[in-house]
Scaffold this motif. Sequence first.
Motif, PDB file in Angstrom:
ATOM      1  N   ILE A   1       0.855  -1.206   0.000  1.00 19.99           N
ATOM      2  CA  ILE A   1       0.000   0.000   0.000  1.00 19.99           C
ATOM      3  C   ILE A   1       0.885   1.249   0.000  1.00 19.99           C
ATOM      4  CG2 ILE A   1      -1.611   1.379   1.406  1.00 19.99           C
ATOM      5  CD1 ILE A   1      -2.848  -1.328   2.291  1.00 19.99           C
ATOM      6  N   ASN A   2       1.878   1.261   0.881  1.00 20.27           N
ATOM      7  CA  ASN A   2       2.730   2.456   0.969  1.00 20.27           C
ATOM      8  C   ASN A   2       3.578   2.635  -0.295  1.00 20.27           C
ATOM      9  OD1 ASN A   2       1.759   3.302   3.431  1.00 20.27           O
ATOM     10  ND2 ASN A   2       3.239   2.083   4.598  1.00 20.27           N
ATOM     11  N   ASP A   3       4.040   1.540  -0.863  1.00 13.44           N
ATOM     12  CA  ASP A   3       4.815   1.640  -2.107  1.00 13.44           C
ATOM     13  C   ASP A   3       3.936   2.074  -3.287  1.00 13.44           C
ATOM     14  OD1 ASP A   3       7.249   1.061  -1.058  1.00 13.44           O
ATOM     15  OD2 ASP A   3       7.389  -0.983  -1.844  1.00 13.44           O
ATOM     16  N   GLY A   4       2.629   1.809  -3.189  1.00  6.83           N
ATOM     17  CA  GLY A   4       1.718   2.161  -4.287  1.00  6.83           C
ATOM     18  C   GLY A   4       1.238   3.605  -4.223  1.00  6.83           C
ATOM     19  N   LYS A   5       1.444   4.254  -3.084  1.00  4.04           N
ATOM     20  CA  LYS A   5       0.885   5.608  -2.936  1.00  4.04           C
ATOM     21  C   LYS A   5       1.486   6.612  -3.931  1.00  4.04           C
ATOM     22  CE  LYS A   5      -1.958   8.523  -1.002  1.00  4.04           C
ATOM     23  NZ  LYS A   5      -1.899   9.308   0.200  1.00  4.04           N
ATOM     24  N   PRO A   6       2.788   6.588  -4.218  1.00  3.07           N
ATOM     25  CA  PRO A   6       3.324   7.548  -5.195  1.00  3.07           C
ATOM     26  C   PRO A   6       2.608   7.479  -6.548  1.00  3.07           C
ATOM     27  CG  PRO A   6       5.135   6.524  -4.028  1.00  3.07           C
ATOM     28  CD  PRO A   6       3.881   5.806  -3.594  1.00  3.07           C
ATOM     29  N   LEU A   7       2.267   6.277  -6.997  1.00  4.45           N
ATOM     30  CA  LEU A   7       1.580   6.132  -8.290  1.00  4.45           C
ATOM     31  C   LEU A   7       0.229   6.839  -8.262  1.00  4.45           C
ATOM     32  CD1 LEU A   7       2.160   2.427  -9.349  1.00  4.45           C
ATOM     33  CD2 LEU A   7       2.997   4.524 -10.437  1.00  4.45           C
ATOM     34  N   TYR A   8      -0.457   6.715  -7.154  1.00  7.83           N
ATOM     35  CA  TYR A   8      -1.759   7.364  -6.985  1.00  7.83           C
ATOM     36  C   TYR A   8      -1.592   8.885  -7.065  1.00  7.83           C
ATOM     37  CZ  TYR A   8      -6.113   8.808  -4.743  1.00  7.83           C
ATOM     38  OH  TYR A   8      -7.310   9.419  -4.470  1.00  7.83           O
ATOM     39  N   VAL A   9      -0.540   9.392  -6.410  1.00 13.52           N
ATOM     40  CA  VAL A   9      -0.294  10.849  -6.413  1.00 13.52           C
ATOM     41  C   VAL A   9       0.026  11.310  -7.840  1.00 13.52           C
ATOM     42  CG1 VAL A   9       1.217  12.692  -5.527  1.00 13.52           C
ATOM     43  CG2 VAL A   9       0.500  10.837  -4.007  1.00 13.52           C
ATOM     44  N   ILE A  10       0.825  10.549  -8.552  1.00 11.53           N
ATOM     45  CA  ILE A  10       1.194  10.911  -9.928  1.00 11.53           C
ATOM     46  C   ILE A  10      -0.075  11.041 -10.789  1.00 11.53           C
ATOM     47  CG2 ILE A  10       2.344  10.040 -12.024  1.00 11.53           C
ATOM     48  CD1 ILE A  10       4.486   8.851 -10.040  1.00 11.53           C
ATOM     49  N   GLU A  11      -0.996  10.104 -10.623  1.00 16.28           N
ATOM     50  CA  GLU A  11      -2.254  10.167 -11.397  1.00 16.28           C
ATOM     51  C   GLU A  11      -3.043  11.424 -11.047  1.00 16.28           C
ATOM     52  OE1 GLU A  11      -2.976   8.409 -14.031  1.00 16.28           O
ATOM     53  OE2 GLU A  11      -1.033   7.484 -13.633  1.00 16.28           O
ATOM     54  N   GLN A  12      -3.053  11.787  -9.769  1.00 17.63           N
ATOM     55  CA  GLN A  12      -3.770  13.011  -9.354  1.00 17.63           C
ATOM     56  C   GLN A  12      -3.149  14.250  -9.998  1.00 17.63           C
ATOM     57  OE1 GLN A  12      -3.371  12.668  -5.064  1.00 17.63           O
ATOM     58  NE2 GLN A  12      -5.599  12.787  -4.893  1.00 17.63           N
TER      59      GLN A  12
ATOM     60  N   VAL B   1      -4.029  25.076  -8.890  1.00 15.73           N
ATOM     61  CA  VAL B   1      -4.631  23.788  -8.550  1.00 15.73           C
ATOM     62  C   VAL B   1      -3.621  23.092  -7.636  1.00 15.73           C
ATOM     63  CG1 VAL B   1      -5.429  21.577  -9.432  1.00 15.73           C
ATOM     64  CG2 VAL B   1      -5.885  23.666 -10.711  1.00 15.73           C
ATOM     65  N   VAL B   2      -4.094  22.656  -6.471  1.00 15.82           N
ATOM     66  CA  VAL B   2      -3.155  22.116  -5.473  1.00 15.82           C
ATOM     67  C   VAL B   2      -3.423  20.625  -5.248  1.00 15.82           C
ATOM     68  CG1 VAL B   2      -2.349  22.307  -3.084  1.00 15.82           C
ATOM     69  CG2 VAL B   2      -3.054  24.364  -4.325  1.00 15.82           C
ATOM     70  N   VAL B   3      -2.344  19.843  -5.333  1.00 16.01           N
ATOM     71  CA  VAL B   3      -2.419  18.434  -4.907  1.00 16.01           C
ATOM     72  C   VAL B   3      -1.619  18.378  -3.602  1.00 16.01           C
ATOM     73  CG1 VAL B   3      -1.830  16.048  -5.473  1.00 16.01           C
ATOM     74  CG2 VAL B   3      -2.540  17.620  -7.302  1.00 16.01           C
ATOM     75  N   ASP B   4      -2.342  18.218  -2.506  1.00 21.82           N
ATOM     76  CA  ASP B   4      -1.720  18.385  -1.186  1.00 21.82           C
ATOM     77  C   ASP B   4      -1.629  17.029  -0.484  1.00 21.82           C
ATOM     78  OD1 ASP B   4      -0.888  19.145   1.282  1.00 21.82           O
ATOM     79  OD2 ASP B   4      -2.658  20.353   1.765  1.00 21.82           O
ATOM     80  N   THR B   5      -0.484  16.343  -0.636  1.00 19.79           N
ATOM     81  CA  THR B   5      -0.381  14.988  -0.067  1.00 19.79           C
ATOM     82  C   THR B   5      -0.163  15.000   1.436  1.00 19.79           C
ATOM     83  OG1 THR B   5       2.032  14.741  -0.269  1.00 19.79           O
ATOM     84  CG2 THR B   5       0.712  14.200  -2.227  1.00 19.79           C
ATOM     85  N   ARG B   6       0.169  16.169   1.996  1.00 21.00           N
ATOM     86  CA  ARG B   6       0.496  16.220   3.427  1.00 21.00           C
ATOM     87  C   ARG B   6      -0.562  16.955   4.248  1.00 21.00           C
ATOM     88  NH1 ARG B   6       4.877  12.890   5.016  1.00 21.00           N
ATOM     89  NH2 ARG B   6       6.350  12.867   3.309  1.00 21.00           N
ATOM     90  N   GLY B   7      -1.640  17.373   3.585  1.00 26.86           N
ATOM     91  CA  GLY B   7      -2.692  18.076   4.324  1.00 26.86           C
ATOM     92  C   GLY B   7      -2.248  19.426   4.850  1.00 26.86           C
TER      93      GLY B   7
ATOM     94  N   LYS C   1      -1.411  14.351 -12.767  1.00 26.83           N
ATOM     95  CA  LYS C   1      -1.681  14.342 -14.218  1.00 26.83           C
ATOM     96  C   LYS C   1      -3.071  14.917 -14.487  1.00 26.83           C
ATOM     97  CE  LYS C   1       1.353  10.630 -15.742  1.00 26.83           C
ATOM     98  NZ  LYS C   1       1.445   9.212 -16.042  1.00 26.83           N
ATOM     99  N   LYS C   2      -4.052  14.542 -13.665  1.00 29.16           N
ATOM    100  CA  LYS C   2      -5.415  15.082 -13.837  1.00 29.16           C
ATOM    101  C   LYS C   2      -5.411  16.590 -13.634  1.00 29.16           C
ATOM    102  CE  LYS C   2      -7.960  11.091 -12.290  1.00 29.16           C
ATOM    103  NZ  LYS C   2      -8.325  10.518 -11.021  1.00 29.16           N
ATOM    104  N   ALA C   3      -4.659  17.056 -12.648  1.00 31.75           N
ATOM    105  CA  ALA C   3      -4.595  18.500 -12.364  1.00 31.75           C
ATOM    106  C   ALA C   3      -3.947  19.227 -13.548  1.00 31.75           C
ATOM    107  CB  ALA C   3      -3.802  18.748 -11.086  1.00 31.75           C
ATOM    108  N   ALA C   4      -2.888  18.652 -14.091  1.00 29.61           N
ATOM    109  CA  ALA C   4      -2.162  19.295 -15.190  1.00 29.61           C
ATOM    110  C   ALA C   4      -2.995  19.359 -16.458  1.00 29.61           C
ATOM    111  CB  ALA C   4      -0.854  18.534 -15.453  1.00 29.61           C
ATOM    112  N   ASP C   5      -3.876  18.383 -16.624  1.00 29.04           N
ATOM    113  CA  ASP C   5      -4.752  18.315 -17.802  1.00 29.04           C
ATOM    114  C   ASP C   5      -5.618  19.562 -17.965  1.00 29.04           C
ATOM    115  OD1 ASP C   5      -4.076  16.080 -19.055  1.00 29.04           O
ATOM    116  OD2 ASP C   5      -5.681  14.804 -18.240  1.00 29.04           O
ATOM    117  N   GLN C   6      -5.804  20.291 -16.863  1.00 28.43           N
ATOM    118  CA  GLN C   6      -6.667  21.477 -16.916  1.00 28.43           C
ATOM    119  C   GLN C   6      -5.965  22.681 -17.561  1.00 28.43           C
ATOM    120  OE1 GLN C   6      -8.315  22.260 -12.958  1.00 28.43           O
ATOM    121  NE2 GLN C   6      -7.944  20.124 -12.454  1.00 28.43           N
TER     122      GLN C   6
END
Length: 415
Positions: free
Chosen positions: A291-302, A404-410, A304-309
């Motif tokens: 789960i922890n190793d997979g989290k960076p991939l999830y952030v990258i996708e977020q 547009v902010v992707v805030d992984t640390r709250g 990419k969605k933000a950049a698409d705008q």
Amino acid sequence: MAFGKVSVIGLGYIGLPTAAVIASRGIEVVGVDVSKKAVDTINQGKVHIVEPDLDMVVQAAVTLGKLRATLKAEKAEAFMIAVPTPFKEGKQPDLSFIKSSAEAIAPVLEKGNLVILESTSPVGATEQLATWLQELRPDLSFPQHAGEDADIQVAHCPERVLPGRVLEELVSNDRIIGGMTAKCSERATELYKTFVRGDCITTNSRTAEMAKLTENSFRDVNIAFANELSIICDKLKVNVWELTSLANRHPRVNILSPGPGVGGHCIAVDPWFIVDSAPEQARIIRTAREINDGKPLYVIEQVKKAADQFKRPVIACLGLAFKADIDDLRESPALDITLQLAKSNIGKILAVEPNIKELPEKLSSQNVELVSLQDALEQANVLVVLVDHKPFKSLTSADINTKVVVDTRGLFSRF
Ligand code: SAJ
């Protein structure tokens, strides 16, 4: 019997502070490292790693003639091994640095010496170290055969200090002292009592090894819970930071903070040693790692969605270190995310990392630019908060409300 001279093998993030603290207690300390650069730096009274106050303690110890560094091991009464224990291909523990340490100290070992393994190690590594030493020095007796009558005492005393608070925790933390025999534990306790204010609790070497792995796995599992929760909350449109602050008001709930993944050379590595030793049984521990190793991939996708705008996305990654207010980029999810974003060609990538002066080559070669926080705020339309470094905490909503902010640390959702 007091210790006149102690040798520390490996002068990195653990070995150097340990050597300097013991030297500050008036004991002669010789540090041994394979890096000439590290040895030369220390002998000039300087440090090659960043850790609060370490420079002062090292400088004082070297100036007083209590600490010096060498490339070759010399005779001492106690040897403390603090070398890396990474994993190899297939996530199997790599004990080659411990083996090299055994080869380095074996020629100078003498009857009555104490050998301590501090490196985080899989269960059985201390016994393995004693076996290697026995093979190299058949003229000496070791605890695995001679028990309490052994010429050489061997123990595992895992380091447990938190990067960023090493000097304080070296002295104040309790220590687990896992001797191969009771006599080994006793002798090791004498050494730790010279500089540890916390309790020194004795056990056997295998339990001491497992205790250290358990501490870091416990933290990894709890961070995985928070990371999984953050992904569930995104799906359910619930603010995970508000949620955890509410749940944590329960007297028996204490959820850790989600983040971009787990970094560093300890928590992201050590649980695999348990999985490697008990692959069928270590189910939660393995899943937490995944789960922890997979989290960076999830952030990258977020991101990419933000950049698409945007037509011309300019993405500022805030933080590269593996956690707040340190310069350590080893096994850093923030660095990986920044690198993967740069490689995916989704826009211009800026990096803000107040604790380094130069980008690692793998980022600069991908055209990532190291900029100040101010420059990032001026240029970027997407902000990705990857590390909660102090300077980022003073950002206000006025600084970010056009982005547009992707805030992984709250950082912008503290409750
Ligand atoms: N992290 C989160 N959420 C949290 C806490 C941490 O995402 O709530 C992340 C951090 O950002 C970082 C990673 O976890 O990427 C690890 O950071 P950390 O502060 O939890 O731990 P380390 O790796 O700096 O130090 C740990 C400590 N172990 C424990 O707290 C059980 C330290 O005491 C050990 O000595 C050290 O590992 C080690 O050398 O083994």
